[in-house]
Design a protein around this motif. Structure first.
Motif, mmCIF file in Angstrom:
data_model
loop_
_atom_site.group_PDB
_atom_site.id
_atom_site.type_symbol
_atom_site.label_atom_id
_atom_site.label_comp_id
_atom_site.label_asym_id
_atom_site.label_seq_id
_atom_site.Cartn_x
_atom_site.Cartn_y
_atom_site.Cartn_z
ATOM 1 N N LYS A 1 0.898 -1.156 0.085
ATOM 2 C CA LYS A 1 -0.100 -0.160 -0.162
ATOM 3 C C LYS A 1 0.809 1.351 -0.014
ATOM 4 O O LYS A 1 0.646 2.343 -0.839
ATOM 5 N N ARG B 1 -2.401 7.474 -3.293
ATOM 6 C CA ARG B 1 -3.287 6.836 -2.337
ATOM 7 C C ARG B 1 -4.441 7.719 -1.866
ATOM 8 O O ARG B 1 -5.334 7.200 -1.339
ATOM 9 N N PHE C 1 -7.391 -1.631 -3.293
ATOM 10 C CA PHE C 1 -6.567 -3.093 -3.674
ATOM 11 C C PHE C 1 -7.630 -4.093 -4.734
ATOM 12 O O PHE C 1 -8.692 -3.572 -4.782
ATOM 13 N N THR D 1 -8.935 0.486 3.684
ATOM 14 C CA THR D 1 -8.925 0.770 2.210
ATOM 15 C C THR D 1 -9.682 -0.142 1.626
ATOM 16 O O THR D 1 -9.652 -1.303 1.858
ATOM 17 N N TYR E 1 -11.409 -2.413 -1.479
ATOM 18 C CA TYR E 1 -10.721 -3.387 -2.507
ATOM 19 C C TYR E 1 -12.022 -4.075 -3.529
ATOM 20 O O TYR E 1 -13.185 -3.617 -3.374
ATOM 21 N N ALA F 1 -2.131 -2.881 -5.918
ATOM 22 C CA ALA F 1 -2.517 -1.723 -5.186
ATOM 23 C C ALA F 1 -2.485 -0.180 -5.804
ATOM 24 O O ALA F 1 -1.525 -0.294 -6.471
#
Length: 198
Positions: free
Chosen positions: A72, A80, A87, A124, A126, A145
């Protein structure tokens, strides 16, 4: 797809419409597979192929909590902070991640307790992609990622279905041919990276 003339004549519903509907999921699956794993030679440059390594695991058969965090944080903070950062992995890898705990027994995977909010990995989001590697073994690119908005899929021609009445007429069949043209490319190499096992 080949269909007998008798079925086309006798069916109580629109066979051609059903065939067109059957092409849709098939094209969706192959488009996902090619845009995930394609090598860019006669097919799209798949997102797994286009990425560089963000993290190589210490083991060929295991992933650690810290290695997921390393992946990450191998992505530039500018990406980010994107709303499309997250992900991507196979559902079998998700099952593995759901069992991962840190040294204080805190899980990496967190279920959502709010309607409309997704479950997360280290806070986070996914996405599940069944075209990605499902087994954790030697040299497997098992997780991505990054900012997935930086992978562009161009659909140059929507799916079309052509009816071929004469081509198979001698056999008493009518053919239906589906065609779709698309391509894909990661437009910024640093925006998405993969985890690869040792």
């Amino acid at each position: 797809i080949k269909v007998s003339e008798e079925l086309l004549q006798d069916a109580a519903y629109d066979i051609q419409a059903e065939i067109t509907n059957a092409f849709g999921p098939r094209f969706g699956r192959i488009m996902n597979q090619e845009c995930t794993l394609g090598d860019g030679s006669g097919d799209p440059n798949g997102i797994v192929t286009a990425t560089s390594a963000g993290k190589t695991t210490a083991s060929a058969t295991a992933i650690t909590f810290a290695e997921v965090l390393d992946l990450k944080h191998s992505i530039d903070p500018a990406y980010r902070n994107s709303p499309t950062f997250g992900f991507m992995f196979n559902d079998a890898v998700l099952l593995y991640l759901k069992k991962l705990l840190d040294t204080t027994n805190r899980p990496l995977w967190t279920p959502s307790f709010r309607d409309g909010q997704p479950d997360t990995i280290d806070s986070t989001r996914y996405w599940i992609n069944q075209s990605m590697d499902s087994s954790i073994n030697t040299a497997s690119k098992i997780m991505l990622a990054g900012d997935f908005n930086k992978y562009i899929i161009r659909i140059s021609k929507d799916m079309s279905v052509t009816r071929l009445n004469e081509l198979y007429a001698e056999s008493g069949l009518v053919g239906f041919r589906g065609v779709m043209r698309f391509d894909g490319e990661l437009i910024n190499a640093g925006a998405v990276k993969h985890m690869v096992t040792a």
